[in-house]
Design an enzyme around this catalytic site. Structure first.
Site: not given
Ligand code: UT7
Length: 314
Positions: A116, A241, A271
């Protein structure tokens, strides 16, 4: 050989596929919903290729940037395409842009992969090559088809990424100051897209990438501000980004800047990796939002892990 220290962007272009995938569309494929995606990321839609190859998008964005710049193509000294997923191992996407757009035959054309951060790496690489050249302009493209490497059963990654391409024509100059910060920290755990043993999907420890971004992006901005001997208040526009709205909000807070100084289009495209910053610049340019003399900071971050930023005067 040139002895110019500054740089300006003289033309921009972008292309995104027509095919729109909404949060509701994804909720029919994986266990997710519009409310979760919107509140955790800010993303509402993304565009995914159907028939287009990655190079088709790169060529379209490059063509628009060259037309926007209104330059004579014979004055191009380099063409660089940033991508994580070129259509071919060889020829490079940049060589295909050269062939289709009939760029001069005697210039270096090559791809780079800094995920990215790729566009920011590309601008600095093109600048370095122009300094060794007697040609005036460089063409830098970021183009990605990440939809091709998404595991559509993994709700934590498939909702995030979209396809698209952005491009810029740069010119070395002494009138517009330019500073660049590039860095990397080799890591294949936090974010990777394997390409062996049949594996080919994005794997990501989302919260680790999040923490990396919210510390690295402001740090890069402050390094650029130091180089330019400016404060964040002096900057007219920040182009980060486009990965997650919460990352951009955190960066704005750390820089003590109002969010309206940050351009945001991730709700529309998700993204798009190396394409996100040049797509944003092209949209800003198209909307007439870039005025001569404006001070702009762009910062990207991503797989590698890599980061890259630039201070640009429009
Ligand atoms: O270009 C660089 C590439 N990447 C990035 O910039 C990504 C940077 N990170 C992020 O944007 C965030 O960390 C994410 C959007 C990927 C995830 O958000 P988060 O607030 O960090 O969520 P998490 O991974 O801690 O997950 C929280 C909960 C989990 O459930 P439990 O374990 O608390 O029951 C996940 O399973 O949200 C759940 N979850 C979802 N629920 C509904 C994860 N993805 C989804 C989804 N829909 N799509």
């Amino acid at each position: 050989m040139q002895n110019l220290k500054g740089l300006r962007i003289v033309g921009t272009g972008h292309y995104v596929p027509d095919n729109v995938v909404t949060n509701d569309d994804l909720s029919k494929i994986v266990d997710t919903n519009d409310e979760w995606i919107t509140s955790r990321t800010g993303i509402k839609r993304r565009h995914h290729v159907i028939a287009e190859k990655n190079q088709d998008m790169a060529i379209a964005a490059a063509k628009m940037a060259l037309e926007n710049a209104g330059i004579d193509k014979s004055e191009l000294g380099v063409c660089i395409c940033a991508t994580v997923r070129a259509d071919n191992l060889t020829p490079s996407m940049a060589c295909m842009v050269q062939k289709i757009l009939e760029l001069p035959n005697n210039i270096p054309c090559f791809d780079i992969n800094a995920a990215c951060s790729g566009f920011m790496y590309g601008v600095q690489a093109a600048r370095g090559m122009l300094l060794q050249s007697d040609k005036k302009y460089g063409l830098v493209i970021g183009s990605e088809t990440l939809s091709k490497v998404l595991d559509m059963t993994d709700r934590s990654t498939c909702i995030l990424f979209g396809d698209g391409a952005g491009a810029a024509v740069i010119e070395l100059t002494d009138d517009n100051r330019f500073f660049s910060v590039l860095g990397s920290k080799g890591d294949d755990v936090v974010l990777n897209i394997p390409n062996h043993n049949g594996e080919r999907y994005v794997n990501m420890l989302g919260s680790d990438v999040f923490k990396f971004a919210v510390s690295t992006v402001p740090k890069t901005m402050f390094e650029l501000l130091d180089m330019a001997e400016l404060t964040a208040d002096d900057i007219d526009l920040f182009v980060c980004h486009q990965a997650n709205m919460r990352i951009i909000e955190s960066v704005a807070k750390k820089c003590k800047q109002n969010l309206d100084k940050f351009y945001i289009n991730l709700h529309e495209y998700g993204n798009t990796s190396s394409a996100s910053i040049p797509i944003a610049l092209s949209e800003l340019n198209e909307k007439g939002m870039l005025k001569p003399g404006m001070k702009i900071i762009c910062v990207g971050f991503g797989g590698g892990l890599t980061w890259g930023g630039a201070y640009i005067e429009w």
